[in-house]
Design a protein around this motif. Sequence first.
Motif, short mmCIF file in Angstrom:
data_model
loop_
_atom_site.label_atom_id
_atom_site.label_comp_id
_atom_site.label_asym_id
_atom_site.label_seq_id
_atom_site.Cartn_x
_atom_site.Cartn_y
_atom_site.Cartn_z
N PHE A 179 0.15 5.46 16.99
CA PHE A 179 0.26 4.27 16.14
C PHE A 179 1.68 3.74 16.20
N THR A 180 1.83 2.44 15.97
CA THR A 180 3.16 1.83 15.95
C THR A 180 3.44 1.16 14.60
N ASP A 181 2.69 1.54 13.56
CA ASP A 181 2.85 0.92 12.24
C ASP A 181 4.25 1.17 11.67
N THR A 182 4.66 0.30 10.76
CA THR A 182 5.96 0.41 10.11
C THR A 182 6.08 1.71 9.32
N PHE A 183 5.03 2.07 8.60
CA PHE A 183 5.04 3.27 7.77
C PHE A 183 4.09 4.30 8.37
N GLN A 184 4.65 5.44 8.77
CA GLN A 184 3.85 6.54 9.32
C GLN A 184 4.32 7.83 8.65
N ALA A 185 3.44 8.45 7.88
CA ALA A 185 3.83 9.65 7.14
C ALA A 185 2.58 10.37 6.66
N MET A 186 2.77 11.62 6.26
CA MET A 186 1.68 12.41 5.68
C MET A 186 2.08 12.82 4.27
N PRO A 187 1.12 12.84 3.33
CA PRO A 187 1.45 13.32 1.98
C PRO A 187 2.05 14.72 2.06
N LEU A 188 3.23 14.90 1.46
CA LEU A 188 4.00 16.13 1.64
C LEU A 188 3.21 17.38 1.25
N HIS A 189 2.44 17.28 0.17
CA HIS A 189 1.68 18.44 -0.31
C HIS A 189 0.19 18.30 -0.05
N GLY A 190 -0.17 17.35 0.80
CA GLY A 190 -1.57 17.17 1.16
C GLY A 190 -2.24 16.03 0.41
N TYR A 191 -3.39 15.61 0.92
CA TYR A 191 -4.13 14.49 0.31
C TYR A 191 -4.71 14.86 -1.04
N THR A 192 -5.28 16.06 -1.16
CA THR A 192 -5.92 16.44 -2.42
C THR A 192 -4.92 16.43 -3.57
N SER A 193 -3.71 16.90 -3.30
CA SER A 193 -2.65 16.88 -4.32
C SER A 193 -2.35 15.45 -4.75
N MET A 194 -2.33 14.52 -3.80
CA MET A 194 -2.09 13.12 -4.11
C MET A 194 -3.23 12.57 -4.98
N VAL A 211 0.84 -1.21 0.00
CA VAL A 211 0.00 0.00 0.00
C VAL A 211 0.87 1.25 0.00
N PHE A 212 1.90 1.27 0.85
CA PHE A 212 2.75 2.45 0.94
C PHE A 212 3.50 2.69 -0.37
N ASP A 213 4.04 1.64 -0.96
CA ASP A 213 4.77 1.78 -2.23
C ASP A 213 3.83 2.23 -3.35
N TYR A 214 2.61 1.71 -3.33
CA TYR A 214 1.66 2.12 -4.37
C TYR A 214 1.37 3.62 -4.28
N LEU A 215 1.02 4.11 -3.09
CA LEU A 215 0.69 5.53 -2.94
C LEU A 215 1.92 6.41 -3.16
N SER A 216 3.10 5.88 -2.92
CA SER A 216 4.33 6.66 -3.10
C SER A 216 4.57 7.05 -4.56
N GLN A 217 3.86 6.42 -5.49
CA GLN A 217 3.94 6.82 -6.89
C GLN A 217 3.30 8.18 -7.13
N PHE A 218 2.45 8.61 -6.17
CA PHE A 218 1.64 9.80 -6.40
C PHE A 218 1.90 10.91 -5.39
N LEU A 235 -3.37 10.83 -8.70
CA LEU A 235 -4.01 9.53 -8.90
C LEU A 235 -4.96 9.55 -10.10
N LEU A 236 -5.67 10.67 -10.25
CA LEU A 236 -6.73 10.75 -11.26
C LEU A 236 -6.31 11.50 -12.52
#
Length: 400
Positions: free
Chosen positions: A183-198, A67-74, A202-203
């Motif tokens: 949270f204690t998940d392996t990947f914890q981060a926020m989209p650098l420019h925000g969710y809408t930008s991501m 999931v993290f690698d997939y979203l990291s494309q955007f 995507l679209l």
Amino acid sequence: MFDYLIVGAGFAGSVLAERLASQLDKRVLIIDKRPHIAGNAFDHYNEDGILVHKYGPHIFHTNSKEVFDYLSQFTAWRPYEHRVLASVDGQLVPMPINLDTINKLYGLSLTSFEVDDFFKSVAEEVSPVRTSEDVVVSKVGRELYEKFFRNYTRKQWGMDPSELDKSVTSRVPVRINRDDRYFTDTFQAMPLHGYTSMFEKLLAHPNIKIMLNTDYHEILNVIPFKEMIYTGPVDEFFDFRFGKLPYRSLGFKHETLDTLVYLPAAVVNYPNEHAYTRITEFKYLTGQQHSKTSVVYEYPQAEGDPYYPVPRPENAAIYNQYKKLADATPGVHFVGRLATYKYYNMDQVVAQALTLYKKLAGQEEVLPFLDGASIGHNGHSVKLNGVGLQVETKSNGKAT
């Protein structure tokens, strides 16, 4: 003619739109009732220029590398570990409950071993554990349950924890160390420019068309499509045939304050006093530098946009009736929190969408190392082109 009509431009719909368009060359129309993409994760710059989450804080965390690698494309990411304080007995203490919470609350100086013994001494034996109340009192006893959980849950869900499935409070851990991360998940981060930008990235595929401010009923008989992916409330899709599935909603009060920092942490929970459940300060989440700050107060309510499916056995029984209908509805795929009546986190919705994509692509997938390979024999060539077989026959030197 579109290959897919996707109802809902949140995580589930947008991930599927991107995969189907970019990997299978499908023509996709994605629509949403709201005037924006990104669903409940939508963020925007307010009139003071501060990036805020319109529908309350969305904190990304996952243990899934896929999931993290997939979203990291955007999106690029901003490392972020979420921390929450709870207002209890006139003090702000770490939440989830940990070693420091107990020591500060009771004026003690316990070690990790001693706090573990403390929890065991106050915990109540519950068998079997069925409800959210059972979960908490079996871990930390009744006094801490009353201080941290009971009234917060009553406000959030409109009912006592003893009436809710154990899954609600099972989401909140109890720790014997000083780890104050929520949270204690392996990947914890926020989209650098925000969710809408991501979501915009995507679209962005040319095969994807977007229609906002649109109810899917308005276009069903106007715009032709082959299959539908539906991410809205499943009971609404079937005209509430078995009754309305209960959801909890939220009201939001956004405020911009003329101060650099307002809260001592990103979120402060209010399990007892006040009508709101929590306050969030967005600059903690985004890392934005600004002379002012913006916060949001959350007020749980029964009416409004559906946010949280209510996990109770009787509701699960109603949903199962709808699920049978959904499974028997040809050409329509149900995915997401509302369509499958599950209290999913964002990463779980992405994983669900990727799983559905693989299912939809199943008959058309070829092994990656074979993609583009050609096999020739007696003037015939068969090329594996990534979306099936391309057969070429040569007659008198001409390909057909």
